[in-house]
Design an enzyme around this catalytic site. Structure first.
Site, PDB file in Angstrom:
ATOM      1  N   ASP A   1      32.899  12.420   5.390  1.00 56.62           N
ATOM      2  CA  ASP A   1      33.065  11.183   5.883  1.00 56.62           C
ATOM      3  C   ASP A   1      32.542   9.770   5.388  1.00 56.62           C
ATOM      4  OD1 ASP A   1      30.146  11.434   6.383  1.00 56.62           O
ATOM      5  OD2 ASP A   1      30.602  12.126   8.365  1.00 56.62           O
TER       6      ASP A   1
ATOM      7  N   ASP B   1      25.218  18.378   3.695  1.00 53.12           N
ATOM      8  CA  ASP B   1      25.504  17.584   5.150  1.00 53.12           C
ATOM      9  C   ASP B   1      26.524  18.293   5.808  1.00 53.12           C
ATOM     10  OD1 ASP B   1      25.565  15.530   6.727  1.00 53.12           O
ATOM     11  OD2 ASP B   1      27.004  14.353   5.402  1.00 53.12           O
TER      12      ASP B   1
ATOM     13  N   ASP C   1      35.920  24.776  -0.075  1.00 54.34           N
ATOM     14  CA  ASP C   1      35.010  25.376   0.674  1.00 54.34           C
ATOM     15  C   ASP C   1      33.607  25.266  -0.337  1.00 54.34           C
ATOM     16  OD1 ASP C   1      34.178  27.371   2.759  1.00 54.34           O
ATOM     17  OD2 ASP C   1      33.429  28.092   1.128  1.00 54.34           O
TER      18      ASP C   1
ATOM     19  N   GLN D   1      40.876  21.820  10.567  1.00 51.51           N
ATOM     20  CA  GLN D   1      40.368  21.126  12.126  1.00 51.51           C
ATOM     21  C   GLN D   1      41.044  20.191  12.640  1.00 51.51           C
ATOM     22  OE1 GLN D   1      36.427  19.817  10.737  1.00 51.51           O
ATOM     23  NE2 GLN D   1      37.045  18.706   9.236  1.00 51.51           N
TER      24      GLN D   1
END
Length: 545
Positions: free
Chosen positions: A338, A413, A392, A284
């Site tokens: 994160d 999440d 993944d 990404q």
């Protein structure tokens, strides 16, 4: 040979293979006798050169398609839609290009050179052009369809022209010539398709990868026309073709030199001037903005995922109800690279081990190394109780259950489908795999976004996996502080376990800022009254819509 309507030849002369008069309807421009003799003197090498050009052009064409698909997935999400649009428009345009190429076969070498120069320039600049449209104009979808159509027309014109060129070298049965050309074309497509994910994308990225592919495309076209068939164009035309090929390579080189500046300018237009970090990882685009003192904003593929002043709302709501009842020594966080949900997990004293599974190691590395983001997470990723896996989440879950792979709490999440998240991470199969890892009394908490229909679809998936559920919500958006005019909404969540779960908060943990036991129970009661009498079917891998 590709035939045209019958009529007198506009350029009477000899056929290029055997010096016989041209057949009716064949209006090919003859080459000089010395050139014909050269082609006949080494026809195998000449033919191999054309087939090699076919191979290279096919590889480049497929790379252009995959670049457009990958960019659309990066910028807009919804891989299925982007792939379907690009491939369907591309195939249609290739058919149109094949029809238009019939008008170019009188001078196939010159026409092939022009087509390859146009394709190299268009395909090479396609990623930068579309990224600029997305950043400054906001008309990405229309620009993508138009550019895909143009690239497809140029790719479709290649095979008819190459077929004409290979027949000029040595006339043979059309079926045999077509078989050789399509074999080279398909093998080239195979190599291009494999090179894109394993070499071009990780080493060069989408923008530079498209520019390098365009340069290879231009060189392949020049090798065929300006060496093998260099006697077809008149000297002045040949000089123009040399100049055109050189200009294309120069433009692509200039774009490659300035691509970083273009990308920085586009990002500033999108995200503002205070960009702390930006990269295209293998998974990404990651952009972190904001001064060291805040507020921080984290964008994933253009989607605002974290807003410093409000991120705690979603993180607390996902973690604390799941950690409140039953054992919580072993915790699994799916996503959460994160480190924000992890920060809330570690506030519970009973935690002994936490496993983070996130597909993008670059996000986890950023959360560790950026001073402001690490401070926001409380440096939770540096805690010795934490292990991380770059995998993944669904593939990781499929490895099965072992003694050290059972967990008291599983936290999904992951963004809901309504927020741009992949459907597979909220499918019945995904929840079934997660439920296998639960210890006795274990719980699963899931982000359900702010879409009511999506909430009940996710609940159906959890129930289909054999779990009982309770929905709840937290007031306020996790990104409202970074969107001054955004409406004040709420975020929905689901708590699931084998027995009916209880909504409460752990009295021994520090109290959350956005949650109270009464507010949780009130939101659960309200959502229960909204549950449809016939809930929607669960999301599945074979029926995601």
């Amino acid at each position: 040979m590709i035939n045209h309507p019958a009529g007198p030849p506009t350029h009477p002369g000899v056929d290029l293979d055997d010096a016989s008069p041209p057949r009716p309807g064949q209006n090919l421009t003859p080459l000089p006798a010395r050139r014909r003799s050269r082609l006949r003197s080494c026809p195998r090498l000449a033919r191999l050169t054309v087939l090699l050009a076919t191979f290279v052009c096919a590889a480049c064409g497929l790379v252009y398609e995959l670049e457009l698909v990958a960019l659309g997935d990066y910028l807009l999400g919804d891989t299925v839609t982007q792939t379907s649009v690009v491939l369907s428009v591309m195939v249609f345009a290739m058919g149109l290009g094949s029809l238009l190429a019939k008008r170019l076969t009188r001078r196939p070498a010159t026409a092939f050179a022009l087509v390859e120069c146009a394709l190299a320039l268009t395909g090479g600049l396609s990623v930068l052009a579309l990224y600029s449209c997305w950043a400054w104009i906001g008309r990405y979808q229309a620009a993508m369809v138009g550019l895909t159509c143009l690239i497809g027309i140029l790719i479709g014109a290649e095979i008819p022209l190459l077929m004409t060129l290979i027949q000029r070298i040595r006339r043979e049965d059309a079926g045999r010539a077509a078989a050789d050309l399509f074999a080279a074309d398909y093998v080239g497509a195979l190599i291009g398709g494999l090179a894109f994910p394993f070499l071009i994308l990780p080493c060069l990225g989408p923008g530079t990868g498209a520019l390098v592919t365009g340069a290879v495309n231009a060189v392949a076209g020049a090798a065929v026309v300006l060496w093998l068939f260099r006697e077809e164009p008149a000297p002045r035309i040949r000089l123009l073709l040399w100049g055109g090929c050189g200009s294309v390579l120069a433009l692509l080189g200039g774009a490659a030199a300035g691509s970083d500046a273009i990308e920085r300018a586009a990002r500033h237009a999108l995200y503002g001037a205070d960009i702390r970090y930006a990269t295209h990882s293998h998974r990404q685009e990651i952009v972190l903005t904001g001064p060291a003192e805040g507020p921080l904003r984290l964008y994933l593929d253009g989607r605002l995922a974290v807003c410093g002043p409000d991120e705690y709302r979603g993180s607390e709501a996902l973690v604390h109800p799941a950690m409140a009842t039953g054992p919580d020594a072993r915790v699994l966080v799916l996503g959460g690279g994160d480190g924000l949900a992890l920060r809330e997990v570690l506030r519970h004293s009973g935690v002994r081990a936490v496993q983070i599974v996130d597909a993008d190691p670059e996000l986890t590395r950023l959360a560790r190394t950026d001073p402001a983001l690490a401070a926001l997470t409380g440096r939770s990723l540096d805690d010795p109780r934490v292990r991380t896996a770059a995998a993944d989440p669904m593939a990781w879950l499929r490895r099965g259950t072992t003694a050290d792979r059972t967990y008291d709490v599983v936290l999904a999440d992951l963004p809901a489908p309504a927020d741009g998240g992949p459907v597979k991470f909220h499918s019945q199969e995904f929840y079934g795999l997660a439920a296998r890892l639960l210890s006795p009394g274990g719980r699963i908490a899931v982000r359900a976004g702010g879409d009511q229909h999506g909430l009940w679809q996710i609940e159906s998936g959890l129930r289909a996996a054999g779990l009982r559920t309770v929905p709840y919500a937290v007031r306020g958006s996790a990104t409202a502080g970074c969107r001054p005019n955004a409406p004040d909404g709420s975020q929905d969540f689901l708590l699931a376990s084998a027995a009916q779960p209880t909504l409460t908060l752990d009295p021994d943990a520090p109290p959350p800022r956005a949650l109270t036991p009464d507010a949780l129970r009130t939101s659960a009661a309200h959502l229960t009254t909204l549950r449809p009498t016939r809930p929607p079917a669960a999301l599945t891998l074979l029926g995601p819509r």
